[in-house]
Enzyme design. Structure first.
Site, short mmCIF file in Angstrom:
data_model
loop_
_atom_site.label_atom_id
_atom_site.label_comp_id
_atom_site.label_asym_id
_atom_site.label_seq_id
_atom_site.Cartn_x
_atom_site.Cartn_y
_atom_site.Cartn_z
CB SER A 190 -1.00 -0.13 1.26
OG SER A 190 -1.81 -1.26 1.34
CD GLU A 206 6.35 -6.83 -3.62
OE1 GLU A 206 6.23 -6.02 -2.89
OE2 GLU A 206 6.48 -8.11 -2.94
CB CYS A 251 -3.57 -4.03 1.76
SG CYS A 251 -5.39 -3.22 1.45
CE LYS A 258 -16.37 -5.03 4.66
NZ LYS A 258 -16.38 -3.60 4.14
CE1 TYR A 267 -4.31 -2.26 -5.77
CE2 TYR A 267 -2.03 -1.25 -4.92
CZ TYR A 267 -3.36 -1.43 -5.03
OH TYR A 267 -3.93 -0.81 -3.77
N GLY A 282 -4.89 -15.85 19.56
CA GLY A 282 -4.78 -14.25 19.33
C GLY A 282 -6.08 -13.62 19.83
CB ALA A 303 -7.14 -13.92 16.62
NE ARG A 338 -0.38 -12.14 25.12
CZ ARG A 338 1.00 -11.88 24.91
NH1 ARG A 338 1.97 -12.57 25.05
NH2 ARG A 338 1.18 -10.71 24.19
CG HIS A 340 -36.65 7.28 12.29
ND1 HIS A 340 -36.00 6.76 13.45
CD2 HIS A 340 -37.88 6.77 12.15
CE1 HIS A 340 -37.14 5.91 13.94
NE2 HIS A 340 -38.08 6.10 13.21
P1 NDP Z 1 -2.83 -7.54 16.88
O1 NDP Z 1 -1.49 -6.88 17.77
O2 NDP Z 1 -3.81 -7.08 16.73
O3 NDP Z 1 -3.05 -8.70 17.97
C1 NDP Z 1 -2.05 -9.77 18.27
C2 NDP Z 1 -2.79 -10.60 19.32
O4 NDP Z 1 -1.83 -11.65 19.66
C3 NDP Z 1 -3.08 -9.93 20.67
O5 NDP Z 1 -4.26 -10.38 21.17
C4 NDP Z 1 -1.89 -10.40 21.49
O6 NDP Z 1 -2.21 -10.42 23.03
C5 NDP Z 1 -1.56 -11.70 21.05
N1 NDP Z 1 -0.43 -12.39 21.23
C6 NDP Z 1 0.81 -11.84 21.02
N2 NDP Z 1 1.86 -12.67 21.28
C7 NDP Z 1 1.24 -13.82 21.64
C8 NDP Z 1 1.70 -15.02 22.31
N3 NDP Z 1 2.80 -15.21 22.27
N4 NDP Z 1 0.82 -15.98 22.41
C9 NDP Z 1 -0.48 -15.81 22.52
N5 NDP Z 1 -0.96 -14.76 22.33
C10 NDP Z 1 -0.17 -13.60 21.77
O7 NDP Z 1 -1.98 -8.36 15.76
P2 NDP Z 1 -2.89 -8.99 14.47
O8 NDP Z 1 -1.92 -10.08 14.16
O9 NDP Z 1 -4.07 -9.52 14.95
O10 NDP Z 1 -2.81 -8.16 13.33
C11 NDP Z 1 -1.57 -7.20 12.95
C12 NDP Z 1 -2.06 -5.68 12.71
O11 NDP Z 1 -2.62 -5.99 11.49
C13 NDP Z 1 -2.95 -5.01 13.75
O12 NDP Z 1 -2.77 -4.67 14.67
C14 NDP Z 1 -3.84 -4.09 12.86
O13 NDP Z 1 -3.14 -2.97 12.96
C15 NDP Z 1 -3.30 -4.83 11.46
N6 NDP Z 1 -4.89 -5.19 10.97
C16 NDP Z 1 -5.88 -4.45 10.69
C17 NDP Z 1 -7.28 -4.81 10.41
C18 NDP Z 1 -8.10 -3.66 9.97
O14 NDP Z 1 -7.96 -2.49 9.73
N7 NDP Z 1 -9.46 -4.14 10.26
C19 NDP Z 1 -7.35 -6.23 9.99
C20 NDP Z 1 -6.34 -7.00 10.38
C21 NDP Z 1 -4.98 -6.55 10.80
P3 NDP Z 1 -1.84 -9.08 23.84
O15 NDP Z 1 -3.00 -8.04 23.54
O16 NDP Z 1 -1.75 -9.66 25.28
O17 NDP Z 1 -0.34 -8.61 23.42
#
Ligand code: NDP
Length: 455
Positions: A20, A40, A48, A57, A104, A179, A184, A203, A440
């Site tokens: 992006s 690339e 994305c 989506k 793209y 996660g 997740a 966790r 409404h």
């Molecule tokens: P996130 O940072 O959102 O979530 C990671 C999750 O994994 C958290 O719940 C974290 O827990 C948990 N975690 C981290 N380490 C461990 C571990 N060792 N064991 C178990 N659980 C763990 O990351 P994602 O991978 O979900 O997404 C990455 C990024 O991508 C997002 O932050 C977001 O910015 C972007 N994204 C945006 C979207 C959107 O705009 N709709 C859609 C998908 C991704 P804890 O909270 O305790 O650290």
């Protein structure tokens, strides 16, 4: 070292990574007259377009039909829920993404960007190697984004990540997701909606860290109602393969047998093999690239933007940064990106939409607040019979009456909050909300009709 004189550079800008941020910076810079190349090694459009927002989506839409067929019965439609065919969805997705990849390609080549296929490695502050071929450039832009990682436990390699989940050969009848963040929770909704039995493990005590606490609690309760087996304070200690199945051992000593384990525990900067050791580029403590307000790294000719720098990992932010970078460097215009009041949505089911501060953040920053909250059954579900509720919350700074946080859990929260975000960014007060006429009957009208603070 092969540092060339300015006029001898092959390009004004060499971008590594056509996701992006990289694509936006490359094509805007070229439109502004710069000589630009982009390297690339995977797919045009980055995470994305290929394994992120776009296919996600599409799969969310697919999964919503499942509940939609059931809802329809309350509105008089008599047909049974049709069978779901995973290969049809997966293969139609592949066709659509190929179409976008071609778009793209055209977006880059039309303004004259040279696409170099292969992995870019920085050799010195003005030279990039792409699979043995060398290119010089006055400026180098690192835009390689992030890559999902897996925690370390026995059998972690048997799990998949969001890179693989879209193209599974077989639809998983039973799935375990590790996660409690964006990915997740979105995939729990997708696979649950498509008909899989889904266990999601987080966790700690309450998932979706970083969101407003009411949003987190309300979402947890709604997600559970959809049938996802959402478990907190639980993690995985080991995965073993037994035939076609995976036996997953959990921290509470129990085990689950599933078809697929999806690991969605965050993403790390994609810097392996980027050649940063050949430069003065430095990393922050968390491993993301350190840049200043103009996206410049500690190596003056090298810039970085998008997810590879430390900030919200969101496509629209990378696009805005790419735009600002191009105008700053090649457009003779000082542009910056506003990092306050960035709206975001999580396409879990129901959706989360949010802009501005959580209640906790707002109390720290602004002091006294008025909190407005509304929970209700969406009108559609009065006849559908679906047990689903929506929640909206406004956080108002008492002293100024300014709305500093707006949060929603419910259908179309992303669509609704995108519109609301303009008002919030412009500094709308609660009085502005109150004097706005509602539409409404909509869910969104609730945002302009909340009158009594709850805190
Ligand atoms: P996130 O940072 O959102 O979530 C990671 C999750 O994994 C958290 O719940 C974290 O827990 C948990 N975690 C981290 N380490 C461990 C571990 N060792 N064991 C178990 N659980 C763990 O990351 P994602 O991978 O979900 O997404 C990455 C990024 O991508 C997002 O932050 C977001 O910015 C972007 N994204 C945006 C979207 C959107 O705009 N709709 C859609 C998908 C991704 P804890 O909270 O305790 O650290």
């Amino acid at each position: 070292m092969t540092t060339a004189a300015k006029n001898d550079f092959d390009y004004d800008l060499f971008v590594i990574g056509a996701g992006s941020g990289g694509v936006r910076a490359a094509r805007m810079s070229a439109s502004l007259g710069a000589r630009v190349a982009v390297a690339e090694d995977l797919y045009l459009g980055g995470t994305c377009v290929n394994v992120g927002c776009v296919p996600k989506k599409l799969y969310v839409y697919a999964s919503e039909f499942g509940k939609g067929f059931k809802d329809a019965r309350g509105f008089g439609w008599q047909s049974e829920r049709p069978a779901f065919d995973w290969p049809t969805l997966r293969d139609n997705k592949v066709t659509e993404i190929s179409r976008l990849n071609a778009i793209y390609d055209n977006l880059l080549t039309s303004p004259g960007v040279k696409i170099v296929r292969g992995r870019g490695t920085v050799i010195d502050p003005h030279t990039v190697d792409v699979d043995g071929k060398r290119f010089t450039a006055e400026k180098i832009l690192l835009a390689t984004g992030t890559w999902p990682y897996k925690p370390e436990f026995p059998g972690a390699d048997l799990s998949i990540t969001s890179n693989e989940v879209f193209d599974l050969e077989q639809f998983p009848e039973r799935m375990l997701i590790i996660g409690g963040g964006y990915i997740a929770t979105e995939f729990a909704g997708i696979f649950n909606g498509l008909g899989a039995e889904v266990i999601q493990l987080y966790r700690s005590a309450l998932f979706m860290r970083g969101f407003d606490d009411d949003v987190r609690e309300f979402t947890a309760s709604e997600v559970r109602k959809t049938g996802v087996d959402l478990r907190f304070n639980t993690n995985v200690t080991a995965i073993e393969k037994t035939g076609d199945k995976y036996t997953v051992t959990l921290t509470d000593g129990s085990s689950e047998v599933v078809d697929t384990v999806l690991c969605a525990v965050g993403r790390r900067p994609n810097i392996d093999g980027l050649g940063l050791e050949n430069t003065a580029v430095t990393l922050k403590d968390n491993g993301f690239i350190k840049v200043d307000g103009d996206f410049q790294t500690d190596e003056p000719s090298i810039y970085a933007l998008g997810d590879i720098t430390d900030g919200p990992q969101l496509t629209p932010l990378a696009l805005a940064e790419g735009m600002a970078f191009s105008y700053n460097q090649f457009g003779g215009e000082a542009r910056s990106v506003g990092y306050e009041y960035i709206p975001t949505a999580v396409f879990c089911q129901p959706n989360i939409g949010t802009v501005g501060y959580t209640e906790t953040e707002a109390r720290d920053k602004f002091g006294e607040l008025d909190i407005y909250k509304s929970e209700f059954k969406p009108m559609k579900h009065t006849l559908s019979g679906r047990d689903e509720r929506s929640m909206m919350k406004l956080i108002v700074e008492k002293a100024s009456d300014r709305v500093v946080g707006l949060h929603m859990v419910g259908p179309d929260a992303g669509e609704i909050v995108q519109g609301m975000a303009i008002a919030i960014k412009m500094g709308a007060t609660k009085a502005d909300f109150d004097s706005t006429i509602g539409i409404h009957p909509t869910a969104a009208e609730e945002f302009v009709t909340m009158r009594t603070p709850v805190g």
